[in-house]
Write an enzyme that holds these catalytic residues in place. Structure first.
Site, short mmCIF file in Angstrom:
data_model
loop_
_atom_site.label_atom_id
_atom_site.label_comp_id
_atom_site.label_asym_id
_atom_site.label_seq_id
_atom_site.Cartn_x
_atom_site.Cartn_y
_atom_site.Cartn_z
N LYS A 1 2.08 0.76 16.20
CA LYS A 1 3.13 0.60 15.46
C LYS A 1 3.32 2.08 14.47
O LYS A 1 4.17 2.58 14.38
CB LYS A 1 3.35 -0.39 14.61
CG LYS A 1 4.32 -0.65 13.29
CD LYS A 1 4.49 -1.85 12.71
CE LYS A 1 5.38 -2.02 11.92
NZ LYS A 1 5.42 -3.35 11.01
N GLN A 2 2.12 2.51 14.20
CA GLN A 2 1.83 3.65 13.18
C GLN A 2 0.42 4.13 13.20
O GLN A 2 -0.24 3.57 13.54
CB GLN A 2 2.46 3.12 11.86
CG GLN A 2 1.31 2.16 11.07
CD GLN A 2 1.93 1.65 9.69
OE1 GLN A 2 2.92 0.67 9.86
NE2 GLN A 2 1.86 1.99 8.83
N GLU B 1 0.39 -2.82 12.82
CA GLU B 1 0.31 -4.49 12.71
C GLU B 1 0.95 -4.87 13.96
O GLU B 1 1.04 -6.11 14.21
CB GLU B 1 1.39 -4.75 11.60
CG GLU B 1 0.84 -4.31 10.38
CD GLU B 1 1.82 -4.10 9.21
OE1 GLU B 1 3.23 -3.88 9.60
OE2 GLU B 1 1.56 -4.17 8.04
N TRP C 1 0.88 -1.21 -0.11
CA TRP C 1 0.06 -0.05 0.05
C TRP C 1 0.74 1.30 -0.27
O TRP C 1 0.37 2.19 -0.12
CB TRP C 1 -1.05 -0.03 1.21
CG TRP C 1 -0.57 0.17 2.67
CD1 TRP C 1 0.85 -0.45 3.20
CD2 TRP C 1 -1.03 0.97 3.75
NE1 TRP C 1 0.95 0.09 4.38
CE2 TRP C 1 -0.05 0.77 4.64
CE3 TRP C 1 -2.10 1.79 3.76
CZ2 TRP C 1 -0.37 1.63 5.96
CZ3 TRP C 1 -2.29 2.47 4.96
CH2 TRP C 1 -1.51 2.44 6.11
N ASP C 2 2.15 1.03 0.22
CA ASP C 2 3.14 2.14 0.02
C ASP C 2 2.86 2.82 -1.22
O ASP C 2 2.88 4.13 -1.12
CB ASP C 2 4.63 1.77 0.07
CG ASP C 2 4.95 0.99 1.28
OD1 ASP C 2 4.18 0.13 1.91
OD2 ASP C 2 5.95 0.98 1.82
#
Lengths: 863, 220
Positions: free
Chosen positions: A691-692, A595, A457-458
């Site tokens: 994580k993000q 994640e 998805w980057d």
């Protein structure tokens, strides 16, 4: 004792000199006549345009330009083959500043300009803007000189300098590079442990074909020197970028000791030179032509006994060249399951007294199952016919136009400035692509083999939103890559018993799921579940298509080529959702962007993106097929999909998140930190550490799907819980925090994102640049600090700048226009090359033609 | 060109100590050296004896004399911890913890003579030395591992093990798991308070000999 001969021992690209110094004597006039064919520009200074000496000026007969200018900057003429043509001059602009601005538009920086002072008072020609010029004093009549100015006395000095420059060009010496620290990445001889990192950082790329900065004499580089986006080998999960035949290969004996690599972001060239320059020292300069994607060129020089031509593409590995034109060698890769590549390389050897020069021009034909060798050979012939100097000049011009069109300027923050330009430079390496081509943007692009070149998805939500502002055609090709893999996505959905299309978490050539199933962590083998559960990718792909269409204002693209993509992803969500007895819809057993928490239900981001996907598809289908029953069902489902909004006004990241053990990132270590490595998956998963951005990613991509006024409470809750253990995290976090008014924290995160590769913060930059971090950093400025978005064909902006950035100028492509936004304490100015509707914050939209002063920015306000 | 003779000398201090002698014999067999008793029992003098040409190492108990020796030694020293329970006939299976610093990596080159067998490199992630980013468990691990090896231990046949937690705990644990014959530690020879925690714990608790390799850098 006679004066030493005047010489610079370096090449310049433009000479500024008094006309009388070169037009009076017949010999010098002949030299001037020779400059233009040798592609050397010259500016002749004379008191007035009617000065009789100018009548003696030879007209240009080649690509080198001849300009006549007044030393006071008051007049200017371009001398063409047809005679002089007046040039516009701006009032009160010193002549050399005007010369440098004009040269800069052709990609010739100040460091490539020779200014010859020959009169008393010529020092007054110099200014702050000329400090990087090569300034010399010739003859005996000059007055006081700035410190460090080289002096060449004697009557023949100017002639000797011109003669030297002509000689260097005719004998194919390696050109110079403007060592402007604001635009260059200078990498002194790296220690062994940093060598591969430097090879990555000094990659030159165009059209997705990347040549790493591998030493030309390195016969066995640890990492493949040449890779191309979308060119894979292998099958199934083993699909990985195919190492391509190399082209920049030389033999040097002895090999250079310490070398310095300098990557010039302004002109896209890489210079490598031995640390202590001398007459026979090694130097090379290479370029990946942005004007002729696939064409690469190198010129090198060293002592004649030391430098020999390199190998041609390794035939044993890549196919057997037979017959064909002289001085050419070529190779083709086997097509296998993926694309093939044909490369042809031509080589030319020359000599300048004790110095040998080698010139190599290569051409890669990339794409399709059949190697297009003839194409590569034909294009190589054309490139060789143009010659290295022409390819370099063409490349410089193209880059100059790029930076004129697209740039992010933060003059008060040199560190961020260089990082942002490096990010833009990285993105430019993906462009241009032919119309209707596809572009597979792997996590490291083609700058290294990391992540096997797999597409995550980057590409869709980190790279594309930045790339569409930089090179819209390349962004379109990113969407086309997904469209072309719809059949595989449909098969995947069908195999799981669902309708529509489900895109793989990791994708390569064939569009099948290529995520590895296993990993080792802390000495144990773990299941990797992202391929099975990280389903938001399907909505991300649809979002990218819609974002592209809105940004370039091409609704026809969404209604045409991208239509099946948007509709089939909505059909997937329709069949994927479950509905409980109360009528609420759920997405169970997923992994969100965070994640650290696997197999969760109703992840806020996944649900929000699915909701957006259903509604966007409904909007489209209602327009295209008013009788279709699907939009009603999609809207109904979207309305019932759980959003995780709590009574406190913020989102719960997933069902049960709030019940996990409270844990802040700083309680573990100073972020960014890979908390899962430190604490283990189980402990992290049982905590609230993330994580993000997950909920915050929802605010970033589809703010309309987030609860009203939930941005600030969500930022306050999730920012301290974010470990930033993903390289995707800092840039997007910066964007979201900027929107929430926390601009100082946002700037700190942006700096982290910009340093990610430049400082090798991941310890894996050797395997390629993190393209998503580059894209996220650009988004942090454009979408974050400037608050740029497109709403129904209107540019909306809402700048919120950190205190350290009192000024920001952003140049980018949007709505088919070249847009410039300037923000400073005086207000916001928008300039555009075509009429544009613009809205600043909550104010009424205005139509901007040319330039519009929109008043002061809304700053310091929290959302 | 091999002359067929011994490659050098391994000196043994206190050859009447069975464990020390066994380690010394194993070391001599490993590096193909001649085993000789040390001429002195003084740590400082031993360090000077070690400096002589041809002497590869000194094998000593980890007592006061041993610590005095290693603090001054210019070459690797094999310390025999009190907890040593097993001594292989050869020290072929080497465990080398590396923290990702040039100095630690240099310890491998300095102990080249002892690396003819199997080398297991251990890197321990702890709060001080954990990667900042770990994007993807499979790809990141492969990339990180590949790069770590390329930078610090690019020797054929080397295996890299990654662990998380307290470094001394993990070193002792992995030495046991891997049935290492010897643990190789680079160190800066500084025994000031708060320094050399890994060296102290390993020497105190390991059940195999510890090869201490002096390095110029600041190895914790």
């Amino acid at each position: 004792m006679a004066d030493p001969p005047a010489r610079l021992d370096r090449t310049v690209d433009l000479v500024v000199v008094r006309a009388r110094e070169v037009l009076d004597p017949a010999r010098t006039r002949r030299l001037v006549a020779a400059l233009s064919p040798a592609r050397l520009d010259v500016v002749l200074l004379a008191g007035n345009p009617d000065d009789p000496v100018l009548a003696a000026c030879p007209r240009p007969t080649g690509p080198g330009r001849v300009q006549l200018r007044g030393p006071d900057g008051g007049w200017a003429r371009e001398l063409t083959a047809d005679g002089p043509r007046a040039l516009a001059v701006a009032a009160r602009v010193p002549v050399l500043d005007a010369v440098l601005a004009d040269a800069s538009a052709r990609g010739i920086g100040a460091g490539l300009v020779l200014v010859v002072l020959s009169r008393r008072g010529d020092r007054a020609l110099l200014s702050e803007g000329t400090r990087r010029c090569v300034v010399v004093a010739a003859g005996d009549r000059h007055g006081p000189l700035p410190a460090g100015t080289a002096r060449f006395p004697g009557p023949g000095a100017v002639a000797a300098l011109l003669s030297e420059q002509l000689g260097r060009r005719c004998r194919r010496r390696v050109p110079a590079l403007d060592p402007d620290p604001a635009w260059t990445l200078r990498e002194p001889d790296p220690p062994p442990e940093r060598r591969r990192v430097v090879e990555t950082l000094t990659t030159v790329a165009a059209g997705g074909l990347a040549s790493r900065g591998v030493a030309e004499e390195d016969r066995d580089p640890a990492i493949a020197p040449v890779l191309a986006a979308g060119v894979y080998r292998g099958r199934g999960a083993a699909q990985a970028l195919r190492p391509l035949p190399r082209w920049a290969d030389l033999r040097l004996d002895p090999a250079p000791g310490a070398t310095v690599r300098t990557l010039d972001l302004r002109t896209g060239v890489l210079l490598r030179e031995e640390g202590s320059p001398g007459p026979g020292t090694f130097r090379s300069l290479r370029v990946a032509s942005p004007a002729r994607p696939g064409v690469v060129a190198l010129r090198a020089e060293a002592a004649a006994g030391r430098l020999r031509p390199g190998r041609v593409p390794a035939a044993a590995e890549h196919g057997s060249p037979r017959g064909g034109p002289p001085r050419r060698r070529w190779a083709t890769t086997p097509s296998g399951a993926g694309s093939a590549v044909a490369v042809a390389v031509g080589q030319r050897v020359g000599r300048d007294r004790g110095v040998r020069t080698v010139e190599r021009v290569g051409c890669y034909a990339v794409g399709g199952p059949a190697p297009r060798l003839r194409d590569a050979l034909d294009r190589l012939s054309r490139a060789e016919a143009a010659g290295f100097d022409a390819l370099l000049a063409e490349s410089r011009r193209t880059w100059a136009a790029r930076w004129d069109d697209v740039d992010l300027r933060v003059p008060d923050d040199p560190e961020a400035q260089r990082g942002l330009r490096f990010a833009l430079f990285t993105l430019w390496g993906l462009a241009p692509v032919p119309p209707d081509a596809e572009l597979a943007v792997g996590a490291r692009g083609a700058t290294g083999p990391g992540y096997r070149g797999h597409v995550f998805w980057d590409a869709d939500v980190f790279v594309l939103p930045a790339l569409v502002a930089v090179a819209p055609g390349a962004a379109r090709a990113v969407v086309r890559y997904r469209i072309a893999r719809l059949p595989a996505a449909r098969r995947r959905a069908r195999a799981a018993g669902h309708d529509g299309a489900r895109f793989p978490w990791e994708s390569a050539q064939d569009g099948e799921e290529v995520t590895p199933h296993r990993a080792r962590l802390r000495g144990r083998t773990l299941r990797v579940r992202t391929g099975a559960l990280e389903e938001h990718i399907t909505a991300d792909v649809a979002w990218a298509a819609a974002h592209y269409a809105a940004w370039v204002h091409q609704p026809a693209f969404l209604a045409g080529p991208a239509r099946p993509l948007l509709l089939d992803t909505a059909r997937y969500w329709r069949s994927r959702c479950t509905v409980d007895d109360a009528g609420a819809a759920h997405l169970d057993h997923v992994i969100g962007p965070d994640e650290y928490h696997e197999d969760v239900d109703d992840d806020a981001f996944t649900n929000g993106m699915a909701r957006w996907n259903l509604r966007a598809a409904a909007d489209l289908l209602e327009r295209l097929d008013p009788g279709s029953p699907e939009p009603t069902a999609w809207r109904s489902l979207a309305g019932r999909l759980v959003d995780g909004l709590t009574p406190s006004g913020r989102h719960e990241q997933f069902a049960g998140y709030d019940a996990r053990r409270p844990l802040l990132a700083r309680e573990v270590a100073e972020p960014p930190v890979a908390a899962d490595l430190l604490l283990g998956r189980a402990r992290v998963g049982a905590s609230q550490l993330i994580k993000q951005p997950d909920v915050l990613m929802l605010h970033h991509l589809v703010p309309g799907e987030a609860g009203p006024a939930s941005l600030v409470p969500d930022v306050e809750h999730y920012a301290p819980r974010t470990a930033h253990g993903s390289s995707l995290s800092p840039g997007i976090s910066a964007a979201v925090l900027a929107r929430a008014g926390r601009t100082e924290e946002a700037l700190a995160l942006l700096h982290t994102g910009l340093a990610l590769d430049l400082d090798d913060l991941t310890d894996t930059t050797a395997e390629g640049l993190h393209l998503a971090a580059a894209g996220a950093s650009v988004q942090a400025v454009v979408q974050g600090f400037l608050g740029v978005r497109v709403e129904r064909g209107t540019l909306v902006l809402d700048p919120r700048l950190p205190a350290a950035w009192p000024r920001l100028e952003a140049r980018f492509r949007l709505l088919g226009a070249a847009v410039r936004i300037e923000v400073d304490p005086a207000g916001v100015v928008v300039r555009t090359d075509r009429p544009l509707r613009v809205r600043l914050g909550d104010r009424a939209a205005v139509r901007v033609v040319g330039a519009g002063h929109l008043g002061p920015a809304v700053s310091g306000r929290r959302a | 060109m091999s002359t067929g003779g011994p490659a050098g000398k391994v000196l043994v201090r206190a050859p009447d100590d069975a464990a020390v002698l066994a380690v010394a014999r194993a070391a001599a067999a490993t590096v193909g050296a001649e085993l000789r008793p040390a001429a002195t029992a003084d740590g400082h003098a031993l360090a000077r004896e070690l400096d002589r040409p041809g002497v590869l190492t000194v094998v000593s108990r980890a007592d006061d004399v041993g610590w005095a020796l290693v603090a001054e030694a210019g070459k690797p020293v094999l310390l025999v911890p009190a907890a040593v329970v097993r001594v292989a006939a050869r020290l072929d299976r080497v465990l080398a913890p590396l923290d990702g610093s040039p100095a630690a990596a240099a310890s491998l080159a300095a102990a080249e003579a002892f690396l003819g067998g199997e080398l297991v490199v251990l890197h321990v992630f702890d709060a001080r030395a954990v990667p900042r980013f770990w994007d993807h468990p499979a790809h990141a691990e492969r990339a990180w591992r590949h790069e770590f090896r390329a930078r610090w231990c690019d020797r054929p046949g080397t295996r890299l093990e990654l662990r998380t937690g307290d470094a001394p705990d993990r070193v002792l644990e992995v030495a046991h798991e891997e049935a290492a014959d010897v643990v190789l530690l680079g160190w800066s020879q500084c025994l000031d308070p708060g320094r050399a925690a890994l060296v102290r714990r390993t020497v105190a608790e390991a059940d195999v000999p510890v090869l201490l390799v002096p390095t110029d850098g600041d190895v914790p």
